[in-house]
Design an enzyme around this catalytic site. Structure first.
Site, PDB file in Angstrom:
ATOM      1  CG  ASP A 104      -2.696  -0.322   1.160  1.00 33.09           C
ATOM      2  OD1 ASP A 104      -2.542   0.519  -0.206  1.00 33.09           O
ATOM      3  OD2 ASP A 104      -3.163  -0.663   2.331  1.00 33.09           O
ATOM      4  CE  LYS A 124      -5.906   7.128   7.921  1.00 31.55           C
ATOM      5  NZ  LYS A 124      -6.382   5.475   7.592  1.00 31.55           N
ATOM      6  CG  ASP A 156      -2.832   4.729  -2.590  1.00 29.25           C
ATOM      7  OD1 ASP A 156      -4.115   3.444  -2.731  1.00 29.25           O
ATOM      8  OD2 ASP A 156      -2.616   5.562  -1.924  1.00 29.25           O
TER       9      ASP A 156
END
Length: 1252
Positions: A944, A1013, A1171
């Protein structure tokens, strides 16, 4: 649950509640829901000045106990009841008008009289003022004048009604409407435009609604519109009208009716105004239909017609003439004359074979004609394949470094059989599969219900067929008058039975909650279009050619044939060139305008609502036997919009629910492919064998992306096409043990913690409906509303899971493939929509690579690290520590693998429980095998990106601090950008708290990684402070101890500090983001859309325009279709805010494609979820190296410099003496490329945690 044709043949209650209990709950729910809708409608009508009320009334027939009467016994009074269309209110209404309707009628009547009086007073005043033509001026008073088309509408819209946007129509109104549509072809020159009631192309949000000004607008449109449209040849309306004419002519060509095609063409050609809509293509289509019949005389006439209107014949015109002469063996003199004219027009004979698209045997016939005058003529050799010149792919495309294309583990014979299975599935258009829901033993009740449903369906089939034939017959009469019904040609493309089948399919998949008209209309229109495309591919013999080429193509992939160094696209192109004759593999453009699809869909829907009826006493014999409609038309509110819905009658929903059928029907394109996909060779060809698939997905009606791709030299698209083919050629299989466990939990009431939705029977119960509605208090109503909302959500989630699991179960013993396409930024997606590797944890856990590879020396370690990554437990630890932790808990891992539902269930308490369980099972098998390194593993291991958007920004700006925090720099443990920002924010907070800032003191102990986040992650993708504040508020709400009264102030403070923190850490990133935003703003303000080209050569345009609504007149209700297209002004705010995230998305897709292509050269299996890159455990290290090399190569290009140069050339044309102020400003902005920092990009090569 609407959109892409999601079947609803399942949406019923398979519940564990008792039948009695279920019936009680259903009855309460359905009646309450229905009453709510009706009450809302009454209130809304009483509040507004609409003198039209009735929609198809629904009748709540009490459901008796003795439900299932013999449906074959005559339950209807003898007579023609079945054939009458459902009356829309009035005395002939099937429902007895209740007192409120009577009251309402009276009230409306009085209002109408008042309105008329006002109108007549206004009219007489006007008459007095004007003194000239008093009669003409008093016209608004006239009531029943069918010719004054705007009148009925104008009256229906008094001024005091700004909000009622939907338009139910009365019976009289419907008749007036029908008359109007019958007359329309005779309308004055404005006809064309009027028929299309201001069509626009573009992305469409469709709402059923009405604007009070519609009548006036439309009347004006009829008067001035066409001339304006016809003069502006670049306008989208002009293009749509042109496209509509061409697609109608294509229908006549397809139906082999050249006389009709010519008559239709003459309708336009003979009118000097309408003639401007005809392009050479329109005449060419008619020429082609005569060429097939060999009528040269008619083609000669069409050439003279072209000349008379000043149009120059195109290559296709000459191709049609020569094809015709080849068919009837014309004299050399005639052929010679056409060949000379072709040369005089500046064409060359060779170009006929290089540029024209042919169907059936057209190519052979053209060649035969040319050989009449040039007996030795040979076809021109196919053009030499061009090679992509991109500096990023010089090695990839260099002939010296070519390696053989990897083989699949199948023989030619096996691949041919799989191709045949796929072809049969696509020819059927739909696939019916068994649902995974536990099929309870059939009760006598469900057997009865199924029989009843079968009987009803056969009756409905006959009545829909009858209604369709009747409507076609009345349309065909029009042809004897001077006009055409615009839909008629589209209803003659297939046998009537096919249309009926499509309508029944929609009926069978309608949910009890109903569906919006717009969605159903689009679905019906699209299904007809897709069926037509399939038929065209069969008729043009294109399918035969695809079969021939595919049978050769599989030699590249089959293990029992010699290896070859071609790429799939190159090999396919080579085979097509060698095939020479036969039809072209690309069809001539035959797409239908979006408004036409909607209009066709609405017509079908109207037939369906009108034709499908059910006896009122079918479930309760005590009621009188009378036919009532199965579908009714109601309105619902979406915020301030009013949306038209089609809802099934509760009687129908009850029968479907009782029948509990266990079959699901999907479009064949929703199922993974059973053979390797057809390789993408152009923007119009690739993926499925027959199903029409676009290379780039876009919103309905948007055409700008497709135009951009078609104008782009094909060689520039090669890298993108090759990357998509690479992703699509990855073969998959099902992880059966995991699938079986998931299905067992799914059928045992589900489990929300494990993301397996429970059935509706587990939904919260609605409170018992009070006997007296006036005593029902607000809280009860609110509770009922919440129950309904929760039930609808549960239902939606349950269905989604049901589709995914049922498709997975259907392919459980097969190998399958996911063909890919992309969005407008170049991000790739699998084409089958429900079940694919982009899905949630559950879907990913049941997928394995079909190809197995030995684990090798480090494979087992990678599986263990992958497992710990899935748990989310050791995010900030080094890889070695994660591996050691996995070895420590080996006992838990083996227990989870051996006793997933009866053991200690360690796997259930992880971030991704199902993938973790699948990984535990793989580790158990590998560690227990005699030699783990030799164990053949099919398991995908993921790597990742670490906040991938910020990685691209940091690399673009060579931002040193930013690069460290997103792991572009080598480090012994992974850096966590979210924690770093949280730390920075905490420092700001401490300073403020010391200075006595109250909110900073309140926030003590609440600033954490979790709180910041989401905002940090989305800053890259253009989140605003407003959006960021909402995200923060949501996170703070989740903390029970946080004082609620400070939520707003705290979230406001935090978002400001997060933005400041990022500004400090990623200084170059903010500069680049601001530069991109400001550039986009200036471009959009100058009236242009933002365009750019990715480093791989993919052209991109942002599709954000100011939308405009077009009203589509239909007899059931008017649909307002939101349109936005290239001829409207760009939406400056969206163009500006979306450019930075879209630009970064286009870079991350470029990085992924480069990695995919280079992995192919190394023989790796590779797929990606944006991604997150997947490969076998054996090849993780190689993939990691390629991924880093390609990131460095990509960012070593002058990306921002190239973007600046491209935009300066595109938007600021050089050499102009006098520049507008905005142009000077834009030039200055674009030339001022942000400065970059000191980060050394090569460091990425040694960064372990860049992707991990």
């Amino acid at each position: 649950l609407s959109a892409a044709g999601i079947p609803w043949s399942v949406l019923r209650n398979y519940s564990s509640a008792s039948a009695k209990e279920k019936a009680r709950r259903n009855a309460i729910c359905e009646r309450t829901e229905l009453l709510e809708v009706l009450k809302a409608r009454v209130k809304q009508l009483q509040a507004s000045n609409v003198p039209e009320v009735t929609v198809n009334k629904v009748e709540l027939a009490p459901l008796g106990n003795d439900k299932y009467k013999d449906p074959l016994r005559k339950v209807v009074a003898p007579g023609a009841a079945e054939e009458q269309p459902a009356p829309r209110g009035g005395d002939g209404s099937p429902a007895r008008p209740s007192s409120w309707v009577e009251k309402l009628k009276k009230e409306m009547y009085i209002r109408q009289l008042k309105v008329e009086r006002k109108l007549s007073i206004a009219a007489s005043q006007l008459a007095r003022e004007a003194k000239a033509q008093p009669k003409a001026k008093a016209q608004p008073k006239a009531k029943a004048q069918p010719k004054a088309k705007a009148q009925p509408k104008a009256k229906a819209q008094p001024k005091a009604q700004p909000k009622a946007k939907a338009k139910p129509k009365t019976k009289a109104k419907a008749k007036a409407k029908a008359k109007e549509s019958l007359k329309s072809p005779k309308a004055p020159k404005a006809k064309v435009a009027a028929a299309w009631s201001q069509s626009h192309a573009g992305p469409h949000g469709v709402y059923a609604r009405r604007k009070p000004r519609v009548a006036a607008v439309k009347e004006g449109a009829k008067a001035q519109w066409p001339r304006r449209v016809l003069e502006d040849k670049d306008s989208s309306q002009y293009k749509i009208l042109q496209q509509t004419i061409q697609s109608s002519l294509e229908c006549f060509l397809f139906s082999q009716q050249p006389e009709e095609a010519e008559r239709f063409l003459l309708l336009y050609h003979s009118s000097p105004v309408k003639r401007r809509l005809l392009s050479v293509n329109a005449y060419n289509i008619v020429m082609r239909s005569w060429a097939r019949k060999g009528c040269l005389q008619r083609i000669n006439q069409l050439f003279s017609m072209l000349e008379s209107v000043g149009l120059r014949p195109s290559l296709d015109s000459y191709a049609a003439a020569l094809e015709c002469m080849g068919r009837n063996q014309s004299s050399a003199k005639a052929v010679w004359r056409y060949v000379q004219e072709l040369k005089n027009d500046g064409f060359h004979v060779d170009e006929l074979f290089q540029k024209c698209l042919f169907e059936e045997d057209e190519k052979e016939k053209v060649l035969r004609a040319i050989r009449i005058v040039q007996p030795n003529y040979q076809l021109p050799p196919p053009p030499k394949p061009q090679t992509c010149k991109s500096s990023l792919l010089q090695d990839f495309y260099s002939k010296e470094k070519m390696v053989p294309y990897p083989k699949l583990d199948f023989t030619v014979q096996e691949l041919q059989e799989r191709f045949q299975q796929q072809l049969e599935m696509e020819l059927d258009n739909t696939v019916t599969i068994e649902s995974v829901e536990s099929t309870k033993p059939l009760t006598p009740q469900s057997i009865k219900a199924r029989k009843l449903l079968a009987t009803l369906r056969s009756q409905w089939h006959d009545s829909i067929l009858q209604a369709l034939q009747k409507s076609k017959h009345s349309m065909s009469k029009l042809r004897t008058v001077s006009g055409y019904n615009i839909l008629y040609p589209y209803l003659c493309l297939m046998p009537d039975e096919e249309y009926v089948g499509i309508m029944l399919q929609i009926l069978n998949t309608l949910s009890p909650q109903g569906e919006s008209l717009a969605v159903l209309a689009r679905e019906l229109g699209s299904k007809i279009y897709n069926r037509y495309i399939t038929q065209r591919k069969l008729r043009s013999r294109q399918l035969e050619k695809v079969q021939e080429v595919y049978e050769e193509y599989i030699h590249l992939l089959a293990k029992d044939r010699q290896p070859d160094t071609y790429l799939p696209r190159e090999y396919w192109e080579k085979l097509v060139a060698e095939a020479g004759f036969g039809p072209s593999l690309n069809l001539k453009d035959c797409s239908w305008p979006y408004m036409l699809l909607m209009r066709l869909g609405m017509h079908m829907l109207e037939l369906l609502v009108q034709a499908v009826k059910v006896p009122r006493n079918i479930l309760n014999p005590r009621l009188e036997p009378r036919l009532i409609p199965v579908l009714y038309h109601v309105y619902s509110f979406h915020s301030s919009w009013q949306v038209g819905l089609i809802k099934p009658h509760p009687i129908f929903s009850q029968i479907v629910s009782d029948a509990a059928e266990t079959l699901l029907t999907f479009n064949s394109s929703a199922i993974p492919m059973l053979c390797p996909p057809v390789p993408w060779t152009s923007p119009n060809f690739g993926a499925f064998v027959l199903n029409d698939t676009k290379l780039m997905r876009f919103v309905d009606g948007a055409i700008q992306h497709q135009l951009l791709l078609e104008q782009c030299p094909l060689v520039n698209l090669h890298p993108v096409l090759d990357a998509l083919n690479q992703l699509g050629n990855c073969a998959w299989k099902i992880n059966q043990p995991v699938l079986d466990i998931i299905i067992s939990i799914f059928n045992d009431k589900g489990n929300e913690k494990l993301d397996i939705p429970p059935p509706i029977s587990e939904a919260p119960r609605p409170p018992a409906a009070p006997s007296n509605s006036s005593t029902s208090n607000k809280s009860q109503k609110h509770e009922l509303l919440l129950c309904k909302k929760k039930t609808a959500e549960m239902h939606s989630l349950r269905m989604d899971a049901l589709y995914k699991l049922s498709i997975a179960n259907y392919v459980r013993d097969k190998v399958f493939w996911f063909p890919h396409n992309m969005d407008f930024r170049g991000r790739t997606y699998p084409c089958p929509p429900y079940f694919n590797h982009l899905g949630n944890d559950v879907t990913r856990a049941i997928l394995l690579f079909a190809e197995g590879k030995p684990l090798g020396p480090k494979g087992l370690d990678w599986l263990k690290i992958h497992l710990i990554n899935l748990t989310g437990l050791k995010k900030n630890n080094a890889l070695q520590e994660r591996l050691e932790y996995a070895n420590e808990i080996m006992e838990e891992i083996l227990d989870s693998a051996d006793h997933p539902l009866t053991g200690r269930k360690w796997w259930m308490n992880t971030d991704e429980p199902w993938q973790a369980l699948a990984c535990c099972m793989e580790i158990a098998k590998a560690s227990r095998s005699p030699d783990p390194a030799a164990y053949i593993s099919h398991f995908p291991v993921h790597q990742d990106g670490s906040c991938n958007g910020l990685q691209h920004y940091a690399a673009l700006g060579r931002d040193l601090i930013g690069a460290m925090s997103v792991n572009l720099m080598p480090c012994s443990v992974p850096q966590d950008v979210y924690s770093a920002v949280a730390q920075q924010v905490e420092e700001f907070r401490k300073k403020d708290a010391e200075q006595g800032v109250k909110i900073a003191q309140v926030l003590q102990g609440f600033v954490s990684r979790k709180v910041v986040k989401q905002t940090v992650m989305t800053v890259v993708y253009g989140v605003t402070r407003y959006g960021g504040r909402l995200q923060m508020e949501k996170r703070l709400k989740e903390i029970d101890e946080f004082p609620e009264e400070y939520l707003w102030e705290a979230s406001h403070y935090l978002v400001k500090q997060v933005f400041n923190g990022i500004k400090e850490m990623f200084s170059a990133t903010r500069d680049i983001q601001n530069w991109l935003t400001e550039s986009a703003k200036l471009i959009a303000q100058s009236g242009r859309t933002v365009e750019w080209v990715t480093p791989l050569g993919l052209p991109i345009v942002q599709p954000y325009y100011r939308s405009r609504s077009t009203v589509l007149n239909c007899s059931m209700q008017n649909l307002s279709v939101k349109t936005s297209n290239g001829n409207q002004k760009p939406d400056t705010v969206k163009q500006k805010n979306a450019f930075p995230p879209n630009f970064i998305h286009s870079l991350d897709s470029t990085h992924m494609m480069l990695t995919a292509l280079h992995c192919l050269r190394q023989g790796l299996t590779f797929v990606s979820v944006h991604d997150c890159y997947w490969t076998h455990a054996l090849t993780v290290d190689v993939m990691n190296q390629i991924c880093r090399q390609q990131f460095v190569a990509l960012h070593s290009e002058k990306i921002l410099q190239d973007l600046s140069e491209f935009m300066l050339e595109k938007y600021c044309s050089p050499g102009r003496e006098t520049r507008a102020l905005w142009q000077k400003k834009l030039m200055e902005q674009l030339s001022n490329v942000p400065k970059t920092g000191k980060f050394d990009l090569k460091k990425v090569m040694d960064s372990t945690y860049f992707f991990s």
